[in-house]
Design a protein around this motif. Structure first.
Motif, PDB file in Angstrom:
ATOM      1  N   ASP A 296      30.193  27.590  77.616  1.00 46.55           N
ATOM      2  CA  ASP A 296      30.796  26.441  76.350  1.00 46.55           C
ATOM      3  C   ASP A 296      31.836  27.438  75.030  1.00 46.55           C
ATOM      4  O   ASP A 296      32.874  27.055  75.243  1.00 46.55           O
ATOM      5  N   ASN A 297      31.097  27.991  74.769  1.00 51.04           N
ATOM      6  CA  ASN A 297      31.872  28.544  73.769  1.00 51.04           C
ATOM      7  C   ASN A 297      33.176  29.255  73.778  1.00 51.04           C
ATOM      8  O   ASN A 297      34.078  29.351  73.339  1.00 51.04           O
ATOM      9  N   LEU A 298      33.174  30.548  75.424  1.00 56.00           N
ATOM     10  CA  LEU A 298      34.391  30.825  75.874  1.00 56.00           C
ATOM     11  C   LEU A 298      35.347  29.831  75.903  1.00 56.00           C
ATOM     12  O   LEU A 298      36.473  30.212  76.212  1.00 56.00           O
ATOM     13  N   ALA A 299      34.718  29.026  77.005  1.00 52.84           N
ATOM     14  CA  ALA A 299      36.054  27.950  77.214  1.00 52.84           C
ATOM     15  C   ALA A 299      36.818  27.138  76.637  1.00 52.84           C
ATOM     16  O   ALA A 299      37.857  27.170  75.851  1.00 52.84           O
ATOM     17  N   LEU A 300      35.960  27.081  75.275  1.00 56.89           N
ATOM     18  CA  LEU A 300      36.858  26.741  74.235  1.00 56.89           C
ATOM     19  C   LEU A 300      37.288  27.215  73.769  1.00 56.89           C
ATOM     20  O   LEU A 300      38.484  26.836  73.021  1.00 56.89           O
ATOM     21  N   LYS A 301      36.870  28.795  73.251  1.00 59.10           N
ATOM     22  CA  LYS A 301      37.801  29.402  72.554  1.00 59.10           C
ATOM     23  C   LYS A 301      39.174  29.932  73.454  1.00 59.10           C
ATOM     24  O   LYS A 301      40.526  30.396  72.384  1.00 59.10           O
ATOM     25  N   LEU A 302      38.943  29.779  74.441  1.00 50.31           N
ATOM     26  CA  LEU A 302      40.193  29.976  75.326  1.00 50.31           C
ATOM     27  C   LEU A 302      41.062  28.882  75.074  1.00 50.31           C
ATOM     28  O   LEU A 302      41.857  28.604  76.357  1.00 50.31           O
ATOM     29  N   ASN A 303      40.756  27.702  75.192  1.00 49.86           N
ATOM     30  CA  ASN A 303      41.440  26.370  75.574  1.00 49.86           C
ATOM     31  C   ASN A 303      41.348  25.937  76.585  1.00 49.86           C
ATOM     32  O   ASN A 303      42.702  25.527  77.376  1.00 49.86           O
ATOM     33  N   LYS A 304      40.816  26.056  77.153  1.00 53.45           N
ATOM     34  CA  LYS A 304      39.609  25.460  79.150  1.00 53.45           C
ATOM     35  C   LYS A 304      38.715  24.955  78.845  1.00 53.45           C
ATOM     36  O   LYS A 304      37.643  24.568  78.168  1.00 53.45           O
ATOM     37  N   THR A 305      38.791  23.760  80.429  1.00 52.73           N
ATOM     38  CA  THR A 305      37.933  23.081  80.904  1.00 52.73           C
ATOM     39  C   THR A 305      37.135  24.871  81.246  1.00 52.73           C
ATOM     40  O   THR A 305      37.902  25.206  81.916  1.00 52.73           O
ATOM     41  N   ARG A 306      36.057  24.070  81.316  1.00 56.38           N
ATOM     42  CA  ARG A 306      34.691  24.689  82.220  1.00 56.38           C
ATOM     43  C   ARG A 306      35.253  24.814  83.700  1.00 56.38           C
ATOM     44  O   ARG A 306      35.156  26.277  84.111  1.00 56.38           O
ATOM     45  N   LEU A 307      35.815  23.987  84.420  1.00 56.98           N
ATOM     46  CA  LEU A 307      36.343  24.246  85.453  1.00 56.98           C
ATOM     47  C   LEU A 307      37.193  25.395  85.920  1.00 56.98           C
ATOM     48  O   LEU A 307      37.069  26.429  86.205  1.00 56.98           O
ATOM     49  N   GLU A 308      38.385  25.330  84.328  1.00 59.37           N
ATOM     50  CA  GLU A 308      39.321  26.241  84.301  1.00 59.37           C
ATOM     51  C   GLU A 308      38.628  27.152  84.560  1.00 59.37           C
ATOM     52  O   GLU A 308      39.168  28.551  84.953  1.00 59.37           O
ATOM     53  N   LEU A 309      37.572  27.655  82.959  1.00 59.92           N
ATOM     54  CA  LEU A 309      36.653  28.812  83.356  1.00 59.92           C
ATOM     55  C   LEU A 309      36.266  29.357  84.438  1.00 59.92           C
ATOM     56  O   LEU A 309      36.089  30.287  84.920  1.00 59.92           O
ATOM     57  N   GLN A 310      35.775  28.458  85.611  1.00 60.12           N
ATOM     58  CA  GLN A 310      35.288  29.045  86.595  1.00 60.12           C
ATOM     59  C   GLN A 310      35.649  30.152  87.547  1.00 60.12           C
ATOM     60  O   GLN A 310      35.626  30.505  88.096  1.00 60.12           O
ATOM     61  N   LYS A 311      36.735  28.762  87.144  1.00 63.07           N
ATOM     62  CA  LYS A 311      38.072  29.120  87.795  1.00 63.07           C
ATOM     63  C   LYS A 311      39.007  30.867  87.648  1.00 63.07           C
ATOM     64  O   LYS A 311      39.719  31.721  88.772  1.00 63.07           O
ATOM     65  N   LEU A 312      38.174  31.320  86.592  1.00 61.87           N
ATOM     66  CA  LEU A 312      39.154  31.681  85.900  1.00 61.87           C
ATOM     67  C   LEU A 312      38.406  33.261  86.297  1.00 61.87           C
ATOM     68  O   LEU A 312      38.947  34.542  87.082  1.00 61.87           O
ATOM     69  N   PHE A 313      36.682  33.120  86.132  1.00 59.51           N
ATOM     70  CA  PHE A 313      36.077  34.292  86.790  1.00 59.51           C
ATOM     71  C   PHE A 313      36.073  33.896  88.348  1.00 59.51           C
ATOM     72  O   PHE A 313      35.740  35.609  88.742  1.00 59.51           O
ATOM     73  N   ALA A 314      35.628  33.367  89.053  1.00 57.09           N
ATOM     74  CA  ALA A 314      36.276  33.610  90.700  1.00 57.09           C
ATOM     75  C   ALA A 314      37.796  34.294  90.963  1.00 57.09           C
ATOM     76  O   ALA A 314      37.790  35.444  91.814  1.00 57.09           O
ATOM     77  N   GLU A 315      38.627  34.364  90.122  1.00 57.01           N
ATOM     78  CA  GLU A 315      40.005  35.071  89.892  1.00 57.01           C
ATOM     79  C   GLU A 315      39.498  36.009  89.714  1.00 57.01           C
ATOM     80  O   GLU A 315      40.605  37.806  90.455  1.00 57.01           O
ATOM     81  N   LEU A 316      39.008  36.483  88.960  1.00 52.95           N
ATOM     82  CA  LEU A 316      38.489  38.156  88.727  1.00 52.95           C
ATOM     83  C   LEU A 316      38.060  38.700  89.292  1.00 52.95           C
ATOM     84  O   LEU A 316      38.255  40.328  89.717  1.00 52.95           O
ATOM     85  N   GLN A 317      37.254  37.926  90.378  1.00 53.14           N
ATOM     86  CA  GLN A 317      36.472  39.043  91.575  1.00 53.14           C
ATOM     87  C   GLN A 317      36.866  38.971  93.185  1.00 53.14           C
ATOM     88  O   GLN A 317      37.909  40.027  93.371  1.00 53.14           O
ATOM     89  N   THR A 318      38.925  38.551  93.289  1.00 53.51           N
ATOM     90  CA  THR A 318      39.822  38.719  93.718  1.00 53.51           C
ATOM     91  C   THR A 318      40.310  40.471  92.999  1.00 53.51           C
ATOM     92  O   THR A 318      41.659  40.804  94.435  1.00 53.51           O
ATOM     93  N   TYR A 319      40.346  40.996  92.309  1.00 53.78           N
ATOM     94  CA  TYR A 319      41.470  41.878  92.215  1.00 53.78           C
ATOM     95  C   TYR A 319      41.024  43.385  92.175  1.00 53.78           C
ATOM     96  O   TYR A 319      39.951  43.430  92.159  1.00 53.78           O
TER      97      TYR A 319
END
Length: 62
Positions: free
Chosen positions: A39-62
């Motif tokens: 929750d704190n990461l999402a707040l600091k990055l100005n993202k929703t939890r869903l957007e944060l989950q998508k960001l973590f999923a995107e990291l798995q593709t690099y």
């Protein structure tokens, strides 16, 4: 369900490179406080939890 291919350490490094406002302390948590850390990461990055989950999923593709 997301397949995790990168270690937590790798993911932290990738996020810190992408978002210069993040620091090591942003990723510290006790096992029982993981949701709070996310929750704190999402707040600091100005993202929703869903957007944060998508960001973590995107990291798995690099």
């Amino acid at each position: 369900m997301m397949k995790i291919t990168r270690s937590w350490r790798e993911q932290k490094i990738m996020l810190k490179r992408r978002f210069s406002n993040l620091c090591d302390e942003d990723f510290e948590f006790e096992e029982s406080q993981k949701e709070s850390m996310l929750d704190n990461l999402a707040l600091k990055l100005n993202k929703t939890r869903l957007e944060l989950q998508k960001l973590f999923a995107e990291l798995q593709t690099y």
